[in-house]
Every structure is written in C-alpha cells, then in structure tokens.
Design an enzyme around this catalytic site. Structure first.
Site, PDB file in Angstrom:
ATOM      1  N   SER A 309       0.818  -1.209   0.000  1.00 43.97           N
ATOM      2  CA  SER A 309       0.000   0.000   0.000  1.00 43.97           C
ATOM      3  C   SER A 309       0.857   1.266   0.000  1.00 43.97           C
ATOM      4  O   SER A 309       1.610   1.505  -0.930  1.00 43.97           O
ATOM      5  CB  SER A 309      -0.966  -0.056   1.194  1.00 43.97           C
ATOM      6  OG  SER A 309      -1.971   0.912   1.077  1.00 43.97           O
ATOM      7  N   ASP A 320      11.317   4.936  -9.375  1.00 44.85           N
ATOM      8  CA  ASP A 320      11.083   5.485 -10.713  1.00 44.85           C
ATOM      9  C   ASP A 320      11.783   6.817 -10.921  1.00 44.85           C
ATOM     10  O   ASP A 320      12.116   7.178 -12.062  1.00 44.85           O
ATOM     11  CB  ASP A 320       9.574   5.641 -10.963  1.00 44.85           C
ATOM     12  CG  ASP A 320       8.900   4.320 -11.259  1.00 44.85           C
ATOM     13  OD1 ASP A 320       9.579   3.276 -11.197  1.00 44.85           O
ATOM     14  OD2 ASP A 320       7.686   4.324 -11.552  1.00 44.85           O
ATOM     15  N   LYS A 334      -0.771  -4.110  -3.212  1.00 47.44           N
ATOM     16  CA  LYS A 334      -2.065  -3.505  -2.870  1.00 47.44           C
ATOM     17  C   LYS A 334      -2.048  -2.073  -3.392  1.00 47.44           C
ATOM     18  O   LYS A 334      -1.437  -1.198  -2.795  1.00 47.44           O
ATOM     19  CB  LYS A 334      -2.339  -3.513  -1.373  1.00 47.44           C
ATOM     20  CG  LYS A 334      -3.701  -2.908  -1.018  1.00 47.44           C
ATOM     21  CD  LYS A 334      -3.928  -2.843   0.476  1.00 47.44           C
ATOM     22  CE  LYS A 334      -5.291  -2.253   0.796  1.00 47.44           C
ATOM     23  NZ  LYS A 334      -5.397  -0.812   0.431  1.00 47.44           N
TER      24      LYS A 334
END
Length: 404
Positions: A309, A320, A334
């Site tokens: 999460s 990234d 999740k």
C-alpha cells in the site's frame, strides 16, 4: 397522426413517472434505518472507483435493498453489508461504530490485539497476512506475510468478513486467541497468542558505521499520522551525526495513511512525480514533490512481500525517480486507495475510490514492485535486522558503497 403520437408519448411518460414514484418512495418517506442504507448506497454510487459496480445495475440493487424489511439498525447494517458484497471487492466495506473507532485509533498510532495487518487473498476469500507489526505477539510467534489465517477461535475465516476477522483478534489485554495458520503448502498449525496493547512507534533510527562509512538506518513500521514528522526529525538528526548515506527499511510495512507516504517521499525527493491516482472516469491526478527534500545523500530501500500500500507508493516513487535502489523481494501488490466516509450513529464506510500508479505508470495492484536487486529473505528476528545476519541489509550496505 402527429397528435396521436404526442398523446401516446405523454401517456407513456406518465406511466414511467408513476412507476418510479410507486417503486421508490421519496426520501422523506424512508425510515431512519432505510435512510442509513440509502446514505451508504449514495456514498458508494458517488465515490466507488468502478462505475460498472462489478457489472451490475447499482440502481436496481438500491431498489431491491430498500424494498426489504429493515426494522432495526442491525438489519440496516446487514442490508448494507449484503449490498457491498455484490461488488466482490474486499477493501470497500461497512465499518460498524466499534470498527470505525478502532480504525481511527490505529491510524493515530495505537493498536490493541495481536498485531496483524490482514487482507483478502486475491482470487479467493481467504484471510491473508499482509504483515505482522514489528514486536507484536504475531511477529514473535513467527507469523509471516502471505500466511493464511484458516480459523480464529475455532471459527473458519471463510465465514468472516475482513473486519469481523480483525475484530475477533482484538480483545482485552492478557487474553488468549487461537489461530490456525497455514504457511505456503505446509500443514496448518495452531498458534495461541496473548493479546497486548501495542504502541506503534513508526520509526526506528540508528547510526551505523560500515566499512568506515557512517550510514543512517531508518526502519519505518507503518504510515501512521505521526510517521512523517518522526522520520523527518530522525533524518535531520542522522545528518547532523555525519551520515553520508541512508538505508530505509520498509520490510513488513503494511502501509497506512497515503498522505503520510506522500509526505515522506517529499523528504527524499526535491522534484518529480510521487504517484498518480486514477479514478473511475480514468482521470489521472498527479502528486508531485515540492522541493522539500532533507538530504540528497545516496539511499537504498529494503522491501519484501510484506511491503504494501502506502509503502509501495513510497518505494515506487523513489525507484522510478532514480532516487533510491530497491533491494529485497517483490512487494505485496495492494494498489487501491480507500477513503473513509461517516455514516450516522458512529458507523462509516471504507470505499475504494481510485488506484495508484507509480511515476512510470506501473500499476501496483496485484502486481507489486520488483526491486532493482532481488535478494531473498534471510531468516532473521527483528533483533537481527540490520546486523551481519541480515543479507538484505548487507546488500544495501554494499550498494551504498558502490555509490560513494
């Protein structure tokens, strides 16, 4: 001919209007119990991320539900639960008053019970461990991420919702609860846990010296309301102590408040996208860094299958944007966002309103995040984390050495 057609259209319109009036009474005619059901339906209708509502006519579900006998508040709760079950999505759920209060307390940084964060296993109705809370009775008993909770006090979890399963594991401090737990393809085993009041200290911080280099080690246990403030204070303290690199340990961090994850990402990133959220209309909302990074020193992040999460939002943002190297094993996966909505009498709804995507538009849900360096989990205790016994930690130390 035109006149006859107009009369026919008027009569048909009148019939439709009368059918609507007879089939669904005006809001003022509803009982308080029906009003509760109607408010729950309306909240989901406006906020739920899937506008097909699991490929069903959500208005028809409303009418069928309101035509039932709903004489009591308990009957209203049961009707709402049944209505939500038709969505076949475990994270959207009714929170009865005691459950709603408990959830609000948990995100504030306190937890009572055995210390398990649980979810529903994808593609089944099995209750699955997301992660045990560090230092909790569940963690001390060796319960692991991805373990299946088969029974709670002799009640099969197949008969329980996610919240009733959680409620059965909570209770008075010092009392016992019996769990039947299955790890992978092993035989189920009984684990008897003693409930405790668990203080969630979200941040552990230490200055380590490895190969002559000072490294700030930060373990983040959960994204509670005070996590960002505590982490920021510790980053600054370690920087003042001479840290020239950092290891952020997100292993077995099941998430928590998304906003806390965003605030923590901003402590490491000066620029770039942190996360995209995609709602049911396909609209993409972008959340960015704000030039408030506390350090630009090299960073390695430890993740595993219990990283979930909000932890995945943070890990994805740092990966990234090239800010950190992720080390460990693939994360839980999740990637749905829930918002909380108040209902009358102290109850509430947790409604899935959107999904996450990383800055490179990687969909987290059910897929997780693959680390830059895959290093299998080592069988260690909490006390052994960030020591010579912790192979993932040692890999992070080596990575920071390569970046010096």
């Amino acid at each position: 001919m035109v006149r006859a057609s107009s009369w026919f259209g008027w009569i048909l319109s009148l019939q439709v209007a009368l059918f609507w009036c007879w089939g669904t009474p005006p809001a003022a005619a509803f009982t308080p119990e029906q009003q509760l059901v109607l408010q729950a339906w309306r909240t989901i209708n406006q906020a739920y991320y899937d506008d097909s509502f699991n490929h069903q006519n959500w208005w028809l579900t409303r009418d069928r539900t309101l035509k039932q006998q709903i004489p009591t508040e308990e009957a209203a709760y049961q009707a709402i639960t049944k209505m939500i079950a038709s969505l076949d999505e475990p994270f959207t759920r009714l929170l009865r008053p005691e459950q709603y209060r408990s959830l609000q307390v948990n995100t504030a940084g306190e937890l009572s019970g055995v210390g398990l964060q649980i979810g529903v296993k994808a593609g089944s109705k099995s209750i699955e461990v997301i992660a045990p809370i560090a230092g909790s009775p569940a963690a001390m008993a060796g319960i692991l991420p991805r373990d299946i909770i088969v029974e709670i006090d002799a009640t099969p979890t197949s008969e329980l919702t996610l919240d009733t399963a959680a409620a059965k594991m909570r209770g008075a401090t010092g009392t016992n609860v019996s769990l039947i737990v299955q790890t992978s393809d092993q035989s189920p085993r009984e684990v008897i846990l003693i409930r405790q009041k668990i203080e969630l200290n979200p941040v552990t911080a230490k200055l380590h010296t490895e190969n002559g280099r000072k490294i700030g080690y930060l373990r983040l246990a959960q994204f509670s309301a005070k996590a960002a403030q505590e982490l920021g204070e510790n980053i600054t303290k370690l920087k003042q102590q001479g840290a020239t690199g950092y290891i952020l340990d997100l292993r077995n961090n099941p998430g928590g408040l998304v906003q806390a994850g965003v605030e923590i990402a901003r402590q490491w990133l000066n620029e770039g996208t942190i996360v995209y959220t995609v709602d049911r209309r396909g609209a993409i909302d972008e959340i960015d860094a704000t030039g408030t990074a506390l350090t630009d020193a090299p960073l390695a992040v430890l993740v595993n299958e219990g990283t979930a999460s909000a932890s995945e939002i943070l890990a994805g943002a740092l990966q990234d944007n090239g800010r950190a190297t992720l080390i460990g094993t693939k994360t839980f996966g999740k990637g749905l966002i829930q918002s909380l909505f108040d209902l009358p009498n102290g109850s509430g709804l947790a409604v899935t309103v959107a999904k996450y995507e990383t800055p490179n538009h990687h969909d987290i849900h059910k897929l997780g995040i693959t680390p830059d360096r895959v290093v299998p989990n080592s069988e260690i205790t909490l006390e052994s984390a960030a020591t010579a016994e912790d192979t993932q930690y040692l890999a992070a130390v080596k990575e920071l050495g390569n970046n010096s």
